[in-house]
Structures are given as structure tokens and as C-alpha cells.
Write a protein that holds these residues in place. Structure first.
Motif, short mmCIF file in Angstrom:
data_model
loop_
_atom_site.label_atom_id
_atom_site.label_comp_id
_atom_site.label_asym_id
_atom_site.label_seq_id
_atom_site.Cartn_x
_atom_site.Cartn_y
_atom_site.Cartn_z
N UNK A 25 32.38 42.00 5.19
CA UNK A 25 32.51 42.41 6.58
C UNK A 25 31.48 41.67 7.43
N UNK A 26 31.84 41.27 8.63
CA UNK A 26 30.87 40.56 9.48
C UNK A 26 29.67 41.44 9.82
N UNK A 27 28.49 40.82 9.76
CA UNK A 27 27.26 41.55 10.10
C UNK A 27 27.09 41.58 11.61
N UNK A 28 26.91 42.75 12.17
CA UNK A 28 26.72 42.81 13.63
C UNK A 28 25.51 41.99 14.06
N UNK A 29 25.68 41.17 15.08
CA UNK A 29 24.59 40.34 15.58
C UNK A 29 23.87 41.07 16.72
N UNK A 30 22.53 40.96 16.73
CA UNK A 30 21.80 41.62 17.82
C UNK A 30 22.15 41.00 19.16
N UNK A 31 22.17 41.81 20.18
CA UNK A 31 22.46 41.33 21.52
C UNK A 31 21.29 40.51 22.03
N UNK A 32 21.51 39.24 22.41
CA UNK A 32 20.38 38.44 22.90
C UNK A 32 19.81 39.02 24.18
N UNK A 33 18.51 38.86 24.40
CA UNK A 33 17.90 39.41 25.62
C UNK A 33 18.42 38.67 26.84
#
Length: 232
Positions: A25-33
Motif C-alpha cells: 500500500x502506498x505510504x502517506x507522504x507528509x504535506x510539505x510546508x
């Protein structure tokens, strides 16, 4: 029946040793600032050769990285034209400061015949720093003032500078010892006791528009000064 056959088929593949790659499953990426773009121009000193330009560019890159800016381009000609992607959390004054400050910090005994030094005063002719700080700052980074939580910069001096500061402060308890950046007084604290370990905290008010932000000062000190003739 079909479900049982599927399970048995998977078991058969596993038992026979046939390679079977599971779907991850794709790993959720953090939202860039959030960021904004910014441009700045730095004058290249007349007569500066490629080596000096390259050295200055490397210092600028270290300063910007310390501020948290890694996405930028530089076009070099008679000027260095910066195009930067700046996190919204970074003060634009800090960006301007790291791109224009020569970055020479000094501890300067103030002449006795003059009135006490105040922030913003220029160093008078003949006043001599205690040591060459361009090579004598071992570490500089953000910190806080013990007990108050106010932002500050932690500075650790190299052995030669530490020894010079210890000798001076031991003989001048009660006097002021201005801390100077590029010939202008940042702060002029009173010596409360000998400073023998070469470990200092530098802080102060940040609400003055003309004050160098502490984040910029930490980046400048940690990256070292620009080559002679650069800045301002």
C-alpha cells in the motif's frame, strides 16, 4: 468453492517456492510546508575572481540551508541573482541578512574615554577585537536562555579565543564588553564574572526592524564569514 480454490492456489505457489511479490500500500507522504518565492541580488565586488565567487556562493548556500532553504538558483554576472523558494516560517529579514552580512563577529573592548556602547553604535577607530573570531568560533547554533525560554544563540569558542576571553573578563568584572557584527554593536553586556569556559549565550530583543534575526545570526556564525570585500 472459488474462494477455497484461491486459497489453495496461493498455498501451492508458496510451497513450490515460486516468487510472489505482494502489493504494498502506498505510504502517506507528509504535506510539505507552505512556501513562497523570493528574489534577491548580491553585488559581486569589482575584481573578484572565480575562486572568490565560488567561495562566496558556498557560504551563501550553507547559510540558506541552515535557515531551512534548500530550493534556490543563482545566476552569476556583475551581480549574483538569487531565486529562492522560502518556507513561510522563515522571516524574509533573515534571508536578506544572510545574503548581505559579511559575517565577522567580534568581542571589542570599548575605549574608556567614550560613553558606554549601545546597540547600533559603530566601532570607533582604534578599538581592537580580543581575538580573530573568523577562525575562533567552534560552534554556533540556536538555543534558549536558561530559566526564561527566550531564544538565544549558543556560541562555543575555540581554545585560543576562550583563553583570551577568560583573561580579559577576569580583569574587567563590572565593565561592558560589546559584541559586534560587521563593525556594529549587537549588544553590550556587563561582565558579571570571569568567562573561563568559552561558552556563551547571545540573545536580545527581536521586535526591532533593524535587528538581525537570531535565526539569521546563527546561520551566519555557523557558516563563517564571506571573503573580504563581500557583503553590504
Amino acid at each position: 468453492m472459488s474462494m477455497r480454490r484461491s486459497l489453495l492456489l496461493v498455498a501451492a505457489f508458496a510451497a513450490s517456492g515460486t516468487a510472489c511479490q505482494a502489493l504494498a500500500l502506498p505510504t502517506p507522504q507528509p504535506t510539505p510546508p507552505p512556501t513562497h518565492t523570493m528574489s534577491a541580488v548580491v553585488q559581486v565586488p569589482v575584481g573578484a575572481d572565480k575562486a572568490h565567487v565560488d567561495t562566496a556562493e558556498a557560504v551563501f548556500a550553507r547559510r540558506l540551508k541552515t535557515l531551512g532553504i534548500t530550493n534556490f538558483t543563482v545566476a552569476v554576472g556583475p551581480t549574483m541573482q538569487f531565486s529562492l523558494v522560502v518556507p513561510d516560517s522563515v522571516d524574509s529579514r533573515a534571508v536578506e541578512a544572510v545574503l548581505h552580512a559579511p559575517g565577522v563577529l567580534a568581542w571589542v573592548p570599548w575605549p574608556n574615554e567614550l560613553s558606554d556602547a549601545m546597540p547600533g553604535d559603530r566601532v570607533p577607530p582604534g578599538a581592537t577585537p580580543l581575538f580573530d573570531s573568523t577562525t575562533q568560533i567552534a560552534f554556533a547554533g540556536p538555543s534558549t536562555v536558561d530559566g526564561s525560554g527566550q531564544p538565544a544563540i549558543e556560541i562555543r569558542l575555540a581554545p585560543q579565543a576562550s583563553k583570551a576571553l577568560a583573561a580579559y573578563t577576569s580583569k574587567h568584572v563590572g565593565d561592558t564588553l560589546p559584541v559586534v557584527l560587521d563593525g556594529v554593536v549587537l549588544t553590550a553586556p556587563t561582565i558579571q564574572s570571569p568567562i573561563t569556559n568559552g561558552h556563551l549565550l547571545l540573545g536580545g530583543p527581536q521586535d526591532d526592524a533593524d535587528t538581525t534575526p537570531l535565526a539569521a545570526l546563527a546561520a551566519i556564525l555557523d557558516s563563517g564569514p564571506l571573503p573580504a570585500g563581500w557583503g553590504r
